[in-house]
Enzyme design. Structure first.
Site, PDB file in Angstrom:
ATOM      1  N   HIS A  11       8.471  -5.539  -1.433  1.00 33.76           N
ATOM      2  CA  HIS A  11       7.149  -5.685  -2.043  1.00 33.76           C
ATOM      3  C   HIS A  11       6.288  -6.717  -1.317  1.00 33.76           C
ATOM      4  CE1 HIS A  11       9.000  -9.114  -4.383  1.00 33.76           C
ATOM      5  NE2 HIS A  11       7.785  -9.598  -4.249  1.00 33.76           N
ATOM      6  N   ASP A  58      14.818  -3.566  -3.252  1.00 39.13           N
ATOM      7  CA  ASP A  58      13.673  -4.374  -2.826  1.00 39.13           C
ATOM      8  C   ASP A  58      13.994  -5.250  -1.612  1.00 39.13           C
ATOM      9  OD1 ASP A  58      11.063  -5.367  -2.886  1.00 39.13           O
ATOM     10  OD2 ASP A  58      11.598  -7.014  -4.227  1.00 39.13           O
ATOM     11  N   SER A  64       8.635 -14.889  -3.097  1.00 38.59           N
ATOM     12  CA  SER A  64       9.176 -13.529  -2.963  1.00 38.59           C
ATOM     13  C   SER A  64       9.767 -13.299  -1.576  1.00 38.59           C
ATOM     14  CB  SER A  64       8.075 -12.502  -3.208  1.00 38.59           C
ATOM     15  OG  SER A  64       7.734 -12.440  -4.562  1.00 38.59           O
TER      16      SER A  64
END
Length: 592
Positions: A288, A340, A428
Site C-alpha cells: 500500500h 501487503d 507503513s
C-alpha cells in the site's frame, strides 16, 4: 516542494500554462557578497551531504542590477480542499499523504537570467516559489550534463546549497533528485562553458513539476530538513538506549517519499539480503506504499538512509544522510486478501562508504517473543519501538480491506526506558524484527498511537510474503531473495564493509553436509547431501569444550537445517555431525 526538470527539443516552444511571472511578487534575488558574509557569520551554512565543496555564483555576485526572474506555482482551490482533508495522518492500510506534484514547463536557459562569469562561462538563474509549501527539492528528468556543465540549487538566503551536480551525476534513467529542503523557494543556477564563443541556448534542461509538500514535520528554525520533530512525543529515537543493540539493522532502514500520480506520500522500508549475499539493491516495504504508481512515478521515489538524530533527544539538526532516487517493482501482494508487501529494486547503487546494511530475514512460521520495529513515523527521523509479548497470527480488517487469513502478525508495543514507542502514518512498510535481529514482517497498519499505546499494530508476515500469496515471481519473495534456490529458511544480514561473520573453512567435510555461511553471527545453515534417519549436531570451541548439542531427527537429502549460534563468542568452532552414515566435522569462525 520538489522541482522536476525534463529535456526538450530545441525547436519546441516552452509553455507557461498556469505559471505566473509576477514582478510585483518577485523576490528579486540580488545577491550581495557583503550581506552573504554577514549572514554566514550569524548562522550555520548547511550543505547537502552529497555535495562537493564549490560555490554557486550567487555567493559572489555583487551586481545589484542583476534581477533573477521569479515563477510562482500555487495550489489550486481543489488541492487546497484536499490538503485540508488530508491534515489528519492515516495509517489504516494507506500511506501517509505528504503533498502534491504540480506540473510546469520552464527552462533555466530560456526563462532564467543569463550573465557571463569570468569571461568563459554562461550562468543562468531563476527562482521558483510555491507559496505555503513546507518542503522543497528538485528532480531532473532526462538530466544529462556535458563536460564542464554544473547545476546548483539553493535557498534564496543561501542557508542550503545543493550541488554542483556535474556530468558524473548522470544516470541511465535520466533522473536526478535533490534532497528535501525547508523552504518554499529555490534558486536554480545552471553553468555552461563558452566554447568557441557559442551561446548555449538549446540545452535540454527543463523544469516539469513542482512538488508542494504540506505535512510531515515542523520547522524549528534550526533544522534544514522538514519532517524533523513531527512524530508523536512518545516515540523513541533510534540512538536512545533502546536502539543500542540494533545499530546494524538500523543502517538498512530508510524513509521513503513516493510520487503517485500528482500526489506525494511517506512510508518506510528496508534493504533486504538475498542468498547471493551480493548487496543487490533490493528494498522491502508494504504494497500500500505507492499503490497505483506508474513506472515514471517510480523514477522519482526518494529513499533517505541514515536520516536520524545522533543522540537520544530531539534537539539539533539531522547529521549527514544519504538519498537514492528511483526504483522498479519486482514483486508485490495486495493488502486486501494478501499480506501487503512490495519488493523494489532501487535504481541507484549505494557507495560502500555510506555503510548501509542489508537486513536478514526469517521466513519460518514461528512467533517471535520479543523484538522491535525501526521506522520513520510521520516522515520524521528514525525511531524504534519495542515489543515483549509474543506475536500472534491474525487476519486484520482495514476499513473493509481484509488481509489473507492469518497473513499478519499482531504486535503490542511495550514501555521502555526512554518512553513508549508506537507507529504512525509514515511508518507503513517498516520492518518488524525478531530477537535475532531478522525481519519477520512489514507494517500494514494498526491502532497504536501515543494516546492509545496499548492497542495493536499489524505486520504482513514474511513467511506469507515468501510464497503463500502465490508462487509466481511477481507475487512472491522466494525467487528474488533465494536466487540460488538453497531452500534456507533463515538468512542473516549482509554488511559490505565487514569480514564475513561466519567464514567458509577450506577443509570442510561435505560428505554428509555442507554449510551455507552468511554474514550474520546468529546462524549457520547446513545443507545435507544425504538422507539421514537420525542426526545430531554438536558444537565445540577451539579448546575442545562442548558448547551445545541439537537433535535434528530425520533429515532428507538436499534439505537445509538452521543451527543457532546465538551467544557464541568470537573464535573458531567445530560443528560435529553424528549420523549412522558416519561423522562429519565442519569448521566455522565467528567474527563480531
Amino acid at each position: 516542494m520538489i522541482l522536476c526538470f525534463k529535456g526538450f527539443a530545441h525547436h519546441k516552444t516552452l509553455s507557461k500554462t498556469n505559471f505566473s511571472k509576477k514582478p510585483h511578487y518577485m523576490r528579486q534575488l540580488r545577491v550581495i557578497f557583503k550581506s552573504i558574509v554577514i549572514g554566514l557569520l550569524l548562522s550555520n551554512l548547511i550543505i547537502s551531504p552529497l555535495i562537493a565543496l564549490a560555490d554557486p555564483i550567487g555567493l559572489h555576485q555583487d551586481d545589484v542590477s542583476v534581477v533573477v526572474p521569479t515563477f510562482e506555482k500555487a495550489l489550486t482551490p481543489d488541492q487546497i480542499v484536499e490538503r485540508d482533508a488530508q491534515a489528519v495522518n492515516q495509517k489504516q492500510g494507506t500511506a501517509m499523504f505528504a503533498g502534491f506534484s504540480l506540473d510546469t514547463q520552464l527552462s533555466p536557459v530560456h526563462d532564467g537570467t543569463m550573465i557571463i562569469k569570468d569571461g568563459n562561462t554562461h550562468v543562468w538563474r531563476m527562482l521558483i516559489v510555491s507559496p505555503g509549501a513546507l518542503q522543497t527539492g528538485l528532480v531532473f528528468d532526462r538530466f544529462a550534463l556535458g563536460a564542464g556543465e554544473k547545476l546548483f540549487v539553493y535557498t534564496p538566503n543561501l542557508s542550503v546549497v545543493h550541488g554542483p551536480y556535474v556530468r558524473s551525476d548522470n544516470v541511465a534513467s535520466g533522473i536526478l533528485a535533490t534532497p528535501i529542503t525547508a523552504d518554499d523557494s529555490l534558486v536554480v543556477e545552471f553553468h555552461a562553458p563558452i566554447t568557441n564563443g557559442i551561446l548555449h541556448t538549446n540545452h535540454p534542461l527543463r523544469l516539469t513539476s513542482v512538488v508542494h509538500i504540506v505535512q510531515g514535520g515542523h520547522s524549528d528554525g534550526q533544522s534544514f530538513l522538514k519532517g524533523i520533530g513531527s512524530a508523536g512525543g512518545c516515540n523513541v529515537n533510534i540512538n536512545c538506549i533502546e536502539g543500542q543493540n540494533w545499530q546494524r539493522q538500523k543502517r538498512g532502514v530508510a524513509r521513503m517519499m513516493m510520487r503517485v500520480g500528482t500526489s506525494m506520500f511517506y512510508c518506510s522500508g528496508t534493504l533486504i539480503n538475498n542468498t547471493r549475499n551480493d548487496g543487490a539493491m533490493l528494498f522491502l516495504t508494504a504494497e500500500h506504499c505507492g499503490t497505483g504508481a506508474t513506472p515514471q512515478n517510480l523514477t522519482q521515489w526518494r529513499f533517505y538512509f541514515n536520516f536520524e538524530r545522533s543522540g537520544c533527544d530531539n534537539t539539533g539538526i539531522v547529521p549527514s544522510h544519504f538519498m537514492l532516487t528511483g526504483a522498479e517493482v519486482l514483486a508485490s501482494a495486495w493488502l486486501s486478501n494478501g499480506s501487503d508487501f512490495k519488493l523494489l529494486r532501487l535504481t541507484q547503487t549505494a557507495p560502500r562508504d555510506w555503510n548501509l546494511y542489508w537486513n536478514g530475514w526469517d521466513r519460518r512460521e514461528y512467533p517471535s517473543n520479543s523484538g522491535v520495529v525501526i521506522h520513520h513515523p510521520s516522515g520524521d527521523v528514525k525511531k524504534i519501538s519495542t515489543y515483549w509479548e509474543p506475536t500472534t497470527p491474525v487476519t486484520p480488517n482495514f476499513g473493509g480491506q481484509i488481509m489473507a487469513t492469518n497473513s499478519a502478525w499482531r504486535v503490542v508495543w511495550a514501555p521502555t526506558t526512554t518512553n513508549h514507542g508506537v507507529t504512525e502514518g509514515g511508518s507503513s512498510g517498516s520492518p518488524l524484527f525478531n530477537s535475532d535481529g531478522l525481519v519477520i514482517g512489514t507494517l500494514a497498519g494498526g491502532q497504536a498511537t501515543c494516546n492509545h499505546r496499548n492497542l495493536p499494530d499489524f505486520f504482513g508476515r514474511f513467511s506469507h510474503h515468501w510464497n503463500l500469496n502465490g508462487t509466481h515471481p511477481t507475487i512472491s519473495l522466494a525467487s528474488h531473495l533465494d536466487p540460488l534456490n538453497t531452500g534456507v529458511e533463515v538468512l542473516g544480514g549482509f554488511d559490505p564493509n565487514l569480514p564475513t561473520h561466519i567464514q567458509n573453512p577450506a577443509d570442510a567435510a561435505p560428505e554428509i553436509a555442507s554449510m551455507h555461511f552468511v554474514q550474520e553471527s546468529n546462524f549457520i545453515n547446513m545443507r545435507f547431501t544425504k538422507s539421514i534417519s537420525q542426526a545430531q549436531v554438536a558444537i565445540f570451541n577451539a579448546s575442545g569444550n562442548l558448547i551445545k548439542t541439537e537433535d535434528l531427527g530425520q533429515v532428507l537429502a538436499n534439505t537445509v537445517r538452521t543451527i543457532s549460534t546465538h551467544g557464541l563468542r568470537p573464535g573458531m568452532y567445530l560443528a560435529k555431525i553424528n549420523a549412522q552414515l558416519g561423522v562429519s566435522v565442519l569448521k566455522f569462525i565467528v567474527v563480531r
